[in-house]
Design an enzyme around this catalytic site. Structure first.
Site, PDB file in Angstrom:
ATOM      1  N   HIS A   1      -3.620   6.839   1.844  1.00 23.61           N
ATOM      2  CA  HIS A   1      -4.006   5.513   1.380  1.00 23.61           C
ATOM      3  C   HIS A   1      -5.396   5.200   1.927  1.00 23.61           C
ATOM      4  O   HIS A   1      -5.667   5.376   3.120  1.00 23.61           O
ATOM      5  CB  HIS A   1      -2.983   4.489   1.862  1.00 23.61           C
ATOM      6  CG  HIS A   1      -3.462   3.078   1.759  1.00 23.61           C
ATOM      7  ND1 HIS A   1      -4.001   2.566   0.599  1.00 23.61           N
ATOM      8  CD2 HIS A   1      -3.501   2.077   2.670  1.00 23.61           C
ATOM      9  CE1 HIS A   1      -4.345   1.307   0.820  1.00 23.61           C
ATOM     10  NE2 HIS A   1      -4.063   0.984   2.058  1.00 23.61           N
TER      11      HIS A   1
ATOM     12  N   CYS B   1       0.807  -1.222   0.000  1.00 24.05           N
ATOM     13  CA  CYS B   1       0.000   0.000   0.000  1.00 24.05           C
ATOM     14  C   CYS B   1       0.842   1.275   0.000  1.00 24.05           C
ATOM     15  O   CYS B   1       0.309   2.364  -0.214  1.00 24.05           O
ATOM     16  CB  CYS B   1      -0.949  -0.006   1.195  1.00 24.05           C
ATOM     17  SG  CYS B   1      -2.036  -1.457   1.231  1.00 24.05           S
TER      18      CYS B   1
ATOM     19  N   ASN C   1     -10.274  -0.734  -0.135  1.00 30.45           N
ATOM     20  CA  ASN C   1      -8.823  -0.630  -0.105  1.00 30.45           C
ATOM     21  C   ASN C   1      -8.258  -1.228  -1.395  1.00 30.45           C
ATOM     22  O   ASN C   1      -8.266  -2.438  -1.582  1.00 30.45           O
ATOM     23  CB  ASN C   1      -8.295  -1.379   1.124  1.00 30.45           C
ATOM     24  CG  ASN C   1      -6.782  -1.324   1.250  1.00 30.45           C
ATOM     25  OD1 ASN C   1      -6.075  -1.025   0.295  1.00 30.45           O
ATOM     26  ND2 ASN C   1      -6.282  -1.630   2.438  1.00 30.45           N
TER      27      ASN C   1
END
Length: 339
Positions: A264, A122, A294
């Site tokens: 993020h 990420c 996500n």
């Protein structure tokens, strides 16, 4: 006398970020859909994560999503694929374990570009953006395409409600360009802590097999994503504000100078907690988590591209971005958008 190559390397260039693009998978899975699969509900998911739906790739490959986002970014930068010198693909879910950047290069038609994958989960987009800047600042390349793309649905246990509700698939991209003395990548900071690696994993699992007298191999494949959500949350809310402040310090700026914060897109609670600690008001925080979940390395450039399309981010705006996740890794970059 210096060679042409040596002259290029010794010529320090600035960097601008001039075009963006994104691509998402067509299939949408809502919280209600998931409630038919595992013991969960829209209220349970929404209240804990902020996610309402996610896009899941079926027949579309990671390389195709990445190429679509890259093509849009190149077009928005008013360039052609032949103008691209380097492609950096930030992904943890390639179509080919040897790397998918070459496939992306071919799909885009960027035949003059070298291409490679960068794996930092990420944090991948932020790490790739910083990596791109070094090639440009050293005068080696002029136009670099940075793509963040992941299809984490491939590695989710769809019977585990602690992880299957979180992840979606997508891609986002930006074009970075050399700009002489003007440098719009204002500051960055990158960090890693392998001691916390076991809190978020997509690990290899193998079994010993005999291949002859007294000879063995370890043969297997990667398992599903596992995560200690409590530890990841604690890590993020403590480390992300700190790394953004360090990047701002390197840029000689403060949070008051930040027009937009893009984190993020992992969890709304994390986004809210980080913004609160930095004292950045909600109306300066960009989030599209509710629509995509996500998407790992794709989440920051995907949110950036949407904000640009909506007219929120304008040329000259100062944007702070921060990625964090498996590794554990985390980083932040401060840039001024456009020329």
């Amino acid at each position: 006398m210096q060679s042409v190559k040596e002259s290029a390397i010794n010529a320090k260039n600035g960097i601008t970020i001039i075009g963006s693009g994104s691509a998402i998978a067509n299939q949408v899975i809502s919280n209600e859909d998931l409630s038919q699969i595992v013991d969960t509900s829209d209220d349970w998911i929404s209240s804990r994560t902020g996610i309402k739906q996610r896009h899941i790739a079926t027949s579309t490959t990671l390389s195709e999503l990445a190429a679509q986002a890259g093509q849009k970014a190149i077009a928005n930068a008013h360039l052609t694929p032949l103008d691209i010198d380097l492609i950096i693909l930030a992904t943890s879910t390639p179509d080919d374990l040897f790397g998918s950047a070459g496939q992306v290069q071919n799909l885009i038609g960027a035949t003059r570009a070298v291409a490679f994958d960068l794996t930092a989960a990420c944090s991948g987009f932020v790490f790739s953006l910083v990596t791109a800047s070094q090639f440009i600042r050293n005068g080696v390349y002029q136009n670099v395409l940075v793509i963040g793309a992941d299809c984490l649905s491939r590695w989710v246990d769809w019977g585990d409600r602690t992880t299957c509700v979180l992840f979606g698939d997508g891609a986002g991209a930006v074009v970075c360009q050399g700009s002489g003395e003007k440098d719009n990548l204002l500051g960055f900071e990158m960090c890693s802590n392998g001691a916390l690696n076991n809190t978020l994993n997509l690990s290899y699992q193998g079994n010993l097999q005999d291949i002859g007298e007294d000879k063995k191999i370890n043969h297997g494949s990667f398992s599903n994503i596992t995560m200690n959500g409590r530890e990841v949350y604690r890590f993020a809310v403590n480390k992300v504000p700190e790394v953004i402040e360090k990047a701002l310090f390197r840029a000689n700026l403060t949070t008051d100078d930040v027009d937009w914060l893009i984190l993020h897109q992992a969890n709304k609670r994390i986004i809210d907690a980080v913004a609160s600690r930095l004292k950045i008001p909600e109306n300066r925080v960009i989030s599209n988590l509710q629509n995509y979940g996500n998407t790992s390395a794709a989440s920051i450039p995907l949110a950036l591209d949407e904000a640009l399309k909506e007219g929120k981010i304008k040329s000259g705006d100062v944007v702070a971005v921060s990625g964090f996740g498996a590794g554990l890794s985390w980083g932040a970059s401060i840039f001024r958008w456009g020329n």
